[in-house]
Design a protein around this motif. Structure first.
Motif, PDB file in Angstrom:
ATOM      1  N   ARG A 282     -19.787  21.740   1.930  1.00 52.23           N
ATOM      2  CA  ARG A 282     -19.368  20.108   1.474  1.00 52.23           C
ATOM      3  C   ARG A 282     -20.528  19.659   0.481  1.00 52.23           C
ATOM      4  O   ARG A 282     -21.746  19.765   0.525  1.00 52.23           O
ATOM      5  N   THR A 283     -20.145  18.902  -0.736  1.00 47.72           N
ATOM      6  CA  THR A 283     -20.842  18.192  -1.895  1.00 47.72           C
ATOM      7  C   THR A 283     -20.693  16.848  -1.473  1.00 47.72           C
ATOM      8  O   THR A 283     -19.733  16.291  -1.088  1.00 47.72           O
ATOM      9  N   LEU A 284     -21.713  16.213  -2.239  1.00 46.49           N
ATOM     10  CA  LEU A 284     -21.794  14.683  -2.259  1.00 46.49           C
ATOM     11  C   LEU A 284     -20.467  14.329  -2.922  1.00 46.49           C
ATOM     12  O   LEU A 284     -19.953  13.040  -2.773  1.00 46.49           O
ATOM     13  N   ALA A 285     -20.416  14.995  -4.195  1.00 48.97           N
ATOM     14  CA  ALA A 285     -19.367  14.467  -5.127  1.00 48.97           C
ATOM     15  C   ALA A 285     -17.933  14.419  -4.399  1.00 48.97           C
ATOM     16  O   ALA A 285     -17.071  13.454  -4.476  1.00 48.97           O
ATOM     17  N   ASP A 286     -17.610  15.526  -3.664  1.00 45.86           N
ATOM     18  CA  ASP A 286     -16.327  15.890  -3.165  1.00 45.86           C
ATOM     19  C   ASP A 286     -16.155  14.688  -2.012  1.00 45.86           C
ATOM     20  O   ASP A 286     -15.080  13.989  -1.908  1.00 45.86           O
ATOM     21  N   LEU A 287     -17.226  14.441  -1.164  1.00 43.01           N
ATOM     22  CA  LEU A 287     -17.108  13.489  -0.057  1.00 43.01           C
ATOM     23  C   LEU A 287     -16.922  12.168  -0.697  1.00 43.01           C
ATOM     24  O   LEU A 287     -16.239  11.329  -0.255  1.00 43.01           O
ATOM     25  N   GLN A 288     -17.651  12.033  -1.672  1.00 38.00           N
ATOM     26  CA  GLN A 288     -17.576  10.472  -2.289  1.00 38.00           C
ATOM     27  C   GLN A 288     -16.232  10.339  -3.102  1.00 38.00           C
ATOM     28  O   GLN A 288     -15.609   9.284  -2.996  1.00 38.00           O
ATOM     29  N   ASP A 289     -15.685  11.216  -3.693  1.00 35.47           N
ATOM     30  CA  ASP A 289     -14.337  11.271  -4.203  1.00 35.47           C
ATOM     31  C   ASP A 289     -13.270  10.968  -3.185  1.00 35.47           C
ATOM     32  O   ASP A 289     -12.377  10.222  -3.372  1.00 35.47           O
ATOM     33  N   ALA A 290     -13.242  11.615  -2.051  1.00 38.12           N
ATOM     34  CA  ALA A 290     -12.211  11.315  -0.958  1.00 38.12           C
ATOM     35  C   ALA A 290     -12.274   9.933  -0.430  1.00 38.12           C
ATOM     36  O   ALA A 290     -11.475   9.120  -0.202  1.00 38.12           O
ATOM     37  N   ILE A 291     -13.972   9.356  -0.195  1.00 39.14           N
ATOM     38  CA  ILE A 291     -13.759   8.053  -0.022  1.00 39.14           C
ATOM     39  C   ILE A 291     -13.278   7.025  -0.946  1.00 39.14           C
ATOM     40  O   ILE A 291     -12.551   6.233  -0.616  1.00 39.14           O
ATOM     41  N   ASP A 292     -13.434   7.315  -2.277  1.00 37.79           N
ATOM     42  CA  ASP A 292     -13.025   6.478  -3.375  1.00 37.79           C
ATOM     43  C   ASP A 292     -11.469   6.348  -3.448  1.00 37.79           C
ATOM     44  O   ASP A 292     -11.106   5.306  -3.831  1.00 37.79           O
ATOM     45  N   GLY A 293     -10.951   7.584  -2.996  1.00 40.16           N
ATOM     46  CA  GLY A 293      -9.502   7.863  -3.006  1.00 40.16           C
ATOM     47  C   GLY A 293      -8.930   6.789  -2.303  1.00 40.16           C
ATOM     48  O   GLY A 293      -7.982   6.217  -2.306  1.00 40.16           O
ATOM     49  N   MET A 294      -9.416   6.879  -0.825  1.00 40.20           N
ATOM     50  CA  MET A 294      -8.971   5.698   0.063  1.00 40.20           C
ATOM     51  C   MET A 294      -9.031   4.266  -0.266  1.00 40.20           C
ATOM     52  O   MET A 294      -8.385   3.559  -0.041  1.00 40.20           O
ATOM     53  N   ALA A 295     -10.301   4.329  -0.777  1.00 40.53           N
ATOM     54  CA  ALA A 295     -10.786   2.795  -1.361  1.00 40.53           C
ATOM     55  C   ALA A 295      -9.947   2.188  -2.332  1.00 40.53           C
ATOM     56  O   ALA A 295      -9.398   1.110  -2.367  1.00 40.53           O
ATOM     57  N   ALA A 296      -9.333   3.170  -3.334  1.00 42.68           N
ATOM     58  CA  ALA A 296      -8.456   2.721  -4.328  1.00 42.68           C
ATOM     59  C   ALA A 296      -7.244   2.575  -4.100  1.00 42.68           C
ATOM     60  O   ALA A 296      -6.391   1.729  -4.395  1.00 42.68           O
ATOM     61  N   THR A 297      -6.985   3.273  -2.913  1.00 40.55           N
ATOM     62  CA  THR A 297      -5.375   3.015  -2.180  1.00 40.55           C
ATOM     63  C   THR A 297      -5.229   1.728  -1.637  1.00 40.55           C
ATOM     64  O   THR A 297      -4.313   1.036  -1.780  1.00 40.55           O
ATOM     65  N   SER A 298      -6.446   1.587  -0.911  1.00 36.00           N
ATOM     66  CA  SER A 298      -6.504  -0.030  -0.186  1.00 36.00           C
ATOM     67  C   SER A 298      -6.416  -0.914  -1.237  1.00 36.00           C
ATOM     68  O   SER A 298      -5.917  -2.091  -1.180  1.00 36.00           O
ATOM     69  N   ALA A 299      -7.238  -1.055  -2.320  1.00 35.66           N
ATOM     70  CA  ALA A 299      -7.341  -1.872  -3.510  1.00 35.66           C
ATOM     71  C   ALA A 299      -5.924  -1.832  -4.079  1.00 35.66           C
ATOM     72  O   ALA A 299      -5.562  -3.048  -4.544  1.00 35.66           O
ATOM     73  N   ALA A 300      -5.132  -0.949  -4.237  1.00 37.97           N
ATOM     74  CA  ALA A 300      -3.813  -1.014  -4.906  1.00 37.97           C
ATOM     75  C   ALA A 300      -2.811  -1.773  -3.785  1.00 37.97           C
ATOM     76  O   ALA A 300      -1.919  -2.525  -4.241  1.00 37.97           O
ATOM     77  N   PHE A 301      -3.171  -1.456  -2.598  1.00 40.90           N
ATOM     78  CA  PHE A 301      -2.232  -2.339  -1.758  1.00 40.90           C
ATOM     79  C   PHE A 301      -2.786  -3.944  -1.600  1.00 40.90           C
ATOM     80  O   PHE A 301      -1.885  -4.556  -1.445  1.00 40.90           O
ATOM     81  N   GLN A 302      -3.906  -4.057  -1.869  1.00 38.78           N
ATOM     82  CA  GLN A 302      -4.209  -5.672  -2.068  1.00 38.78           C
ATOM     83  C   GLN A 302      -3.518  -6.267  -3.209  1.00 38.78           C
ATOM     84  O   GLN A 302      -3.172  -7.297  -3.150  1.00 38.78           O
ATOM     85  N   ASP A 303      -3.457  -5.525  -4.233  1.00 36.63           N
ATOM     86  CA  ASP A 303      -2.552  -6.090  -5.348  1.00 36.63           C
ATOM     87  C   ASP A 303      -1.138  -6.259  -4.906  1.00 36.63           C
ATOM     88  O   ASP A 303      -0.601  -7.531  -5.311  1.00 36.63           O
ATOM     89  N   ARG A 304      -0.695  -5.629  -4.140  1.00 32.28           N
ATOM     90  CA  ARG A 304       0.758  -5.842  -3.657  1.00 32.28           C
ATOM     91  C   ARG A 304       0.899  -7.364  -2.469  1.00 32.28           C
ATOM     92  O   ARG A 304       1.735  -7.996  -2.570  1.00 32.28           O
ATOM     93  N   ILE A 305      -0.206  -7.189  -1.970  1.00 31.29           N
ATOM     94  CA  ILE A 305      -0.592  -8.412  -0.923  1.00 31.29           C
ATOM     95  C   ILE A 305      -0.429  -9.519  -1.874  1.00 31.29           C
ATOM     96  O   ILE A 305       0.501 -10.561  -1.412  1.00 31.29           O
ATOM     97  N   HIS A 306      -0.918  -9.667  -2.776  1.00 30.08           N
ATOM     98  CA  HIS A 306      -1.036 -10.770  -3.712  1.00 30.08           C
ATOM     99  C   HIS A 306       0.280 -11.040  -4.328  1.00 30.08           C
ATOM    100  O   HIS A 306       0.517 -12.211  -4.442  1.00 30.08           O
ATOM    101  N   ALA A 307       0.900 -10.056  -4.666  1.00 32.40           N
ATOM    102  CA  ALA A 307       2.277 -10.311  -5.099  1.00 32.40           C
ATOM    103  C   ALA A 307       3.134 -10.944  -4.092  1.00 32.40           C
ATOM    104  O   ALA A 307       4.125 -11.782  -4.275  1.00 32.40           O
ATOM    105  N   VAL A 308       3.166 -10.148  -2.806  1.00 30.52           N
ATOM    106  CA  VAL A 308       4.060 -10.841  -1.954  1.00 30.52           C
ATOM    107  C   VAL A 308       3.965 -12.243  -1.667  1.00 30.52           C
ATOM    108  O   VAL A 308       4.589 -13.211  -1.313  1.00 30.52           O
ATOM    109  N   ALA A 309       2.309 -12.563  -1.429  1.00 30.13           N
ATOM    110  CA  ALA A 309       1.803 -13.971  -1.154  1.00 30.13           C
ATOM    111  C   ALA A 309       2.310 -14.990  -2.405  1.00 30.13           C
ATOM    112  O   ALA A 309       2.772 -16.097  -2.024  1.00 30.13           O
TER     113      ALA A 309
END
Length: 572
Positions: free
Chosen positions: A142-169
């Motif tokens: 495992r590399t630091l870059a691969d691990l960080q990219d996977a973490i960033d991918g999940m974080a980006a998904t949560s951020a995208a969901f937050q945008d939808r939360i604001h739209a619903v609100a």
């Protein structure tokens, strides 16, 4: 003669007919007015019922969206553990990750009208695929870059969901402006939870790879800490909540402050320091994740309790509006039935009896007690009316007695059954009117560290402390000693005596308070102490006496508390 009698009868008939019409007009107009007023009131309560039901529906929808956001954010924890697990824990970590994903998918499946849900699902699938690639890679490869990219991918998904939360609100607020405050507060809690989770994720890759914290991660950590502190400041405002709701809200905010804002952020800062100083020996990704997730637990409970409060509020509003609606309709129908019956029973024999009753009522209105007079001829239907007037006279006499009792209750403090400040000051002025013929002393006291008692053990425990102190004061009261609760934890004792007796009473009071054993619901005994100030009247002015006693109380506070100060110049 016969013609004269006929004329008299005709005149009486016209007179009684006119009376009947005049009397019938009042109930008729009342029926119309009651129907109109009932219609307006019913419409108002129907609007309240509809609004309460709409509010419940809208907040339930937002609750489902924020619950899905929580599970999506919470999935990052098992994902981080699985990506950093060694070969011995890989199977168990993957099972926990699968369970977390099932929870997320179940929550997302309940969102039937989430904006752009397909794009979000595609992004989530890509982020999960990146996580799976890291999980399936041997730890040594495992590399630091691969691990960080996977973490960033999940974080980006949560951020995208937050945008939808604001739209619903925003859509909910647009439909119901009255929900603006609770919606913003709920979204603020969700945003706070998401940023807290993201903050922890920023440290997982460096911890696992035992590397220094990259500059990008360090910058993002500092940014997230600033945003979390800003969110925290906003969450102290709970506009629109009632007193009991605000108390629950503040209780969980305090728990979050203790668990996350204190211990959770301290854990992050300590880990950042260890990474910067290359102290890797005590760092472990799984251990960090477990401790950090535990610190964040009160945040989700806080959000869940907040929605419980809102659901209970709107359900209660709906029930209350429905009860009012049924009550108004029933009352309107009852009034109309009574009015129609009254119109049917109005005839000429009611005139004089009504006048007779009216004179009796006037006497009652002027609070004059009277004996029953001879009743004029009347229809038997009016007999209860005359009886009612007699009963009314009896009831008014009873009411005078009750009013006297209520005046006495108005002088008592509802929690402690001591005199309230108003009654105390009234009695004190009466006693001081006799100055200087008889000495008057005033003891002013309050409970030491009472705010800490409330903050640590809760307001119920604080109320127990107040009541126990009041019991002590009640035991000291006599004809020449009165006690009062001024408000909060402030009490006063007025003594119709000089220094010797007032100091003796203060000593008894201090000894009794020190011996109090006030228990909490958790079987914890609260130590209670009071600071006491004593002043003797030098004039008949109550304000001067109270000011002098308060000065001595302040001196007792500043000189260590749990002591007695007097205007005589020193502690007792």
């Amino acid at each position: 003669m016969r013609l004269f009698v006929i004329l008299i009868v005709m005149r009486d008939c016209r007179r009684h007919s006119a009376l009947f019409l005049r009397l019938a007009v009042v109930p008729g107009v009342a029926v119309v007015l009651v129907m109109m007023l009932s219609g307006l009131v019913c419409y108002s309560f129907y609007q309240q019922l509809t609004e309460a039901r709409r509010g419940n529906v809208e907040m339930s929808r937002l609750h489902r969206v924020l619950t899905a956001a929580y599970w999506l954010s919470a999935e990052r924890g098992p994902a981080n553990v699985a990506m950093t697990a060694d070969a011995t824990r890989r199977a168990a970590a993957k099972a926990e990750l699968a369970q977390a994903r099932n929870q997320t998918d179940l929550a997302l499946s309940r969102l039937v009208d989430l904006p752009d849900s397909q794009a979000l699902q595609a992004r989530l699938s890509g982020a999960r695929a990146a996580v799976d690639r890291v999980v399936d890679t041997a730890p040594s490869q495992r590399t630091l870059a691969d691990l960080q990219d996977a973490i960033d991918g999940m974080a980006a998904t949560s951020a995208a969901f937050q945008d939808r939360i604001h739209a619903v609100a925003s859509a909910i607020i647009k439909r119901m402006h009255t929900l603006a405050s609770p919606v913003r507060l709920a979204v603020g809690l969700s945003t706070f939870r998401n940023r807290a989770g993201l903050l922890g994720s920023m440290l997982i890759a460096p911890i696992n790879m035992r590397r220094n914290l990259p500059p990008a991660n360090r910058t993002r950590v500092n940014q997230l800490i600033g945003e979390i502190n800003a969110d925290w400041d906003q969450l102290q405002f709970h506009v629109g909540l009632e007193s009991e709701e605000a108390a629950v809200f503040d209780a969980w905010r305090n728990r979050t402050r203790e668990r996350y804002m204190t211990h959770g952020l301290a854990l992050v800062e300590n880990t950042v320091r260890q990474l910067q100083e290359a102290e890797y020996t005590t760092l472990n990704a799984a251990d960090f994740t477990a401790r950090y997730v535990l610190a964040m637990q009160p945040v989700e409970i806080w959000r869940h309790r907040f929605f419980e409060i809102l659901e209970h509020r709107y359900a209660e509003k709906a029930r209350r509006a429905w009860r009012h609606l049924v009550t108004v309709i029933s009352a309107a129908l009852a009034i109309m039935v009574v009015a129609f019956l009254a119109i049917g029973r109005i005839y000429w024999r009611l005139q004089y009896p009504f006048l007779h009753v009216s004179r009796d009522v006037v006497e009652l209105a002027h609070d004059r007690i009277f004996r029953a007079r001879d009743r004029p001829p009347h229809d038997k239907a009016l007999t209860p009316l005359f009886d009612a007037v007699d009963i009314l006279a009896d009831r008014l006499a009873e009411r005078r007695a009750v009013t006297h009792q209520l005046r006495q209750l108005a002088d008592m403090d509802s929690l402690t059954d001591l005199l309230n400040r108003r009654a105390f000051e009234r009695q004190a002025r009466q006693w001081l009117a006799g100055y200087p013929n008889e000495p008057i002393s005033l003891i002013s006291l309050d409970i030491d560290h009472f705010k800490q008692i409330n903050d640590r053990y809760g307001h119920l425990a604080g109320d127990r402390v107040l009541c126990e102190l009041a019991n002590v004061l009640q035991g000291l009261t006599t004809d020449d000693v009165i006690a009062s609760r001024f408000g909060g934890d402030e009490f006063a004792v007025l003594i119709r005596a000089g220094w010797a007796r007032s100091q003796a009473i203060a000593g008894q009071l201090q000894t009794a308070v020190r011996g109090l054993e006030v228990g909490t619901d958790d079987d914890v005994t609260i130590d209670v102490a009071v600071s006491i100030g004593i002043a003797e009247a030098t004039s008949s002015d109550l304000s001067s006496l109270m000011h002098a006693a308060d000065e001595q109380l302040y001196a007792a506070k500043t000189q260590g508390r749990d002591c007695i100060r007097t205007t005589g110049g020193g502690p007792v």
